[in-house]
Enzyme design. Structure first.
Site, PDB file in Angstrom:
ATOM      1  N   TYR A 149      34.986 -31.812  17.746  1.00 22.17           N
ATOM      2  CA  TYR A 149      33.547 -31.568  17.664  1.00 22.17           C
ATOM      3  C   TYR A 149      32.877 -32.561  18.615  1.00 22.17           C
ATOM      4  O   TYR A 149      33.139 -33.768  18.524  1.00 22.17           O
ATOM      5  CB  TYR A 149      33.006 -31.849  16.260  1.00 22.17           C
ATOM      6  CG  TYR A 149      33.349 -30.860  15.182  1.00 22.17           C
ATOM      7  CD1 TYR A 149      34.206 -29.789  15.390  1.00 22.17           C
ATOM      8  CD2 TYR A 149      32.811 -31.016  13.911  1.00 22.17           C
ATOM      9  CE1 TYR A 149      34.514 -28.903  14.371  1.00 22.17           C
ATOM     10  CE2 TYR A 149      33.107 -30.134  12.881  1.00 22.17           C
ATOM     11  CZ  TYR A 149      33.965 -29.080  13.114  1.00 22.17           C
ATOM     12  OH  TYR A 149      34.262 -28.200  12.097  1.00 22.17           O
TER      13      TYR A 149
ATOM     14  N   GLU B  93      16.784 -31.439  -6.972  1.00 21.19           N
ATOM     15  CA  GLU B  93      16.450 -30.090  -6.504  1.00 21.19           C
ATOM     16  C   GLU B  93      15.008 -29.956  -6.055  1.00 21.19           C
ATOM     17  O   GLU B  93      14.675 -29.011  -5.323  1.00 21.19           O
ATOM     18  CB  GLU B  93      16.776 -29.073  -7.597  1.00 21.19           C
ATOM     19  CG  GLU B  93      18.277 -28.930  -7.833  1.00 21.19           C
ATOM     20  CD  GLU B  93      18.619 -27.972  -8.950  1.00 21.19           C
ATOM     21  OE1 GLU B  93      19.679 -27.316  -8.863  1.00 21.19           O
ATOM     22  OE2 GLU B  93      17.834 -27.873  -9.921  1.00 21.19           O
TER      23      GLU B  93
END
Length: 432
Positions: A335, A411
């Site tokens: 990568y 969240e």
């Protein structure tokens, strides 16, 4: 396959068309992100409970495709094996911007204790393994679906096209396989329509709602390291009659640790060389003939990468020779460094500030984690951003990092992520 919620595109459209919001796209986006937040949380929990490894994201891809089709988007499935691409054409002509989320999970046994914790298992490189969204890709999927929902509700006012890229296998395919951004690009994820710029968001254990990035090099380049050693099997009681693979592995690890600590200047460019697996033997009293070790290399320049690879291969071969074994180090699955376009990095701070006012750092520290988002950045101007997701009751010093079996997020930050993606897309398309 989907999740039952009460929010609909029609409901969002009603919010977005309310006269009170007519004068401000910022207010429209904030209102729409708030409306879609329960759905984003539900998506996140559903995907988290049903994680899938790289190139195995069949259920996740089906969920994504179903939701995008329900929004009226053009949808291509099976891109880069299990990837999904959604295309939203705005009501006015303009440029093309892409937003990307990764979908794959990790071979990790979840220990969060969440009511929606994963109990899934799968096969990975010949072994049955537990599976968990330990890197937050469940949140990436949910946030991008949320952004697609908000933008679909604003379709008539969008000057241009938004491409939503849901990518498999970001964590890397199994040994000998291909996948991830490389195959998505080869399958035309950035073409038809041709993308002019791309943005990505990655969640992590930083302060909740903090958004961090830096121009140019941000995440490290990565290479998979595999070391194979061929020796001579013998009885555990007679190590001198064969080649002691445990001693070989210990010497190799010590040598590699010294490369990063003593043979290169890590002050000029951060470098990490890690051995993560050692596989040898089947019984306590048999010294085996074969040893396989694997790990990862993280660097920020091509020169440093070449230097470390050369030193590693030389050291491994020399240790094998010393023991009378054949040892080889091979580097695969490269990568590149995740490179944030300089001009786009300067510009993107304004839309990010709208998403998380006062919590944007555009000079963040280098990250030794790696991302194949970097491959998109080699094709079109790109910016990759980190979103902090740590819960308020978790101390910063002890927060579980990505890839931990305890990794979890607040969240509430998903709403910030949705807004960030929407603002980056809208503001980019509105640029003169």
């Amino acid at each position: 396959m989907g999740v039952r919620v009460t929010v609909s595109v029609l409901a969002l459209a009603a919010v977005l068309s309310t006269p009170a919001f007519a004068a401000s796209n910022t207010a429209k986006v904030e209102a729409a992100a708030k409306v879609v937040q329960p759905k984003v949380v539900a998506w996140r929990r559903d995907v988290h409970e049903h994680p899938e490894l790289g190139n195995q994201e069949v259920r996740t891809a089906a969920l994504v495709a179903k939701e995008l089709k329900a929004l009226g988007l053009e949808v291509r499935e099976g891109v880069g094996k299990t990837g999904v691409v959604g295309v939203l054409k705005g009501g006015k002509p303009g440029k093309v911007v892409a937003l990307r989320a990764d979908m794959d999970a990790l071979p990790v046994l979840e220990k969060t204790g969440l009511p929606f914790a994963s109990k899934a298992t799968a096969t990975w490189e010949g072994k049955t393994v537990p599976v968990m969204h330990a890197c937050g890709h469940d949140t990436h999927v949910a946030m991008l679906l949320g952004a697609a929902t908000v933008l679909a509700g604003m379709k008539a006012d969008i000057a241009g096209t938004v491409v939503f890229i849901f990518q498999p296998a970001e964590e890397g395919p199994q040994a000998g396989d291909e996948g991830g951004a490389k195959l998505m690009i080869a399958d035309g994820a950035l073409d038809n329509p041709k993308v002019d710029a791309i943005f990505g968001v990655h969640i992590g254990p930083g302060d909740a709602n903090a958004m961090n990035y830096r121009p140019e090099g941000f995440y490290a380049g990565a290479d998979r390291l595999t070391i194979t050693v061929k020796g001579k099997q013998t009885h555990g009681a007679r190590p001198w009659a064969g080649i002691d693979m445990a001693s070989v592995s210990a010497d190799i690890i010590q040598a590699l640790n010294q490369i990063a600590a003593r043979q290169i200047d890590v002050g000029t460019s951060p470098t990490v060389l890690t051995i993560a697996t050692i596989n040898m033997g089947v019984r306590n009293n048999i010294i085996p003939e074969d040893l396989v070790m694997s790990g990862t290399l993280r660097t920020f320049t091509p020169e440093r990468k070449a230097e470390v690879i050369a030193k590693t291969q030389k050291a491994v071969a020399a240790i094998g020779d010393r023991y009378g074994a054949k040892a080889e180090a091979v580097f695969t699955q490269p990568y590149p460094v995740t490179w944030n376009d300089a001009a786009l990095s300067k510009w993107v701070k304004a839309p990010l500030e709208k998403a998380s006012p006062g919590k944007v750092d555009d000079q963040a520290a280098l990250i030794t984690g790696a991302e194949d988002f970097s491959l998109y950045g080699q094709k079109v101007p790109a910016v990759f951003v980190q979103l902090g997701g740590r819960k308020a009751d978790v101390p910063a010093a002890g927060a579980p990092a990505n890839h931990s079996p305890y990794f979890d997020i607040d969240e509430a930050v998903l709403e910030t992520g949705v807004k960030a993606e929407v603002f980056m897309a809208l503001d980019y398309l509105a640029r003169k």
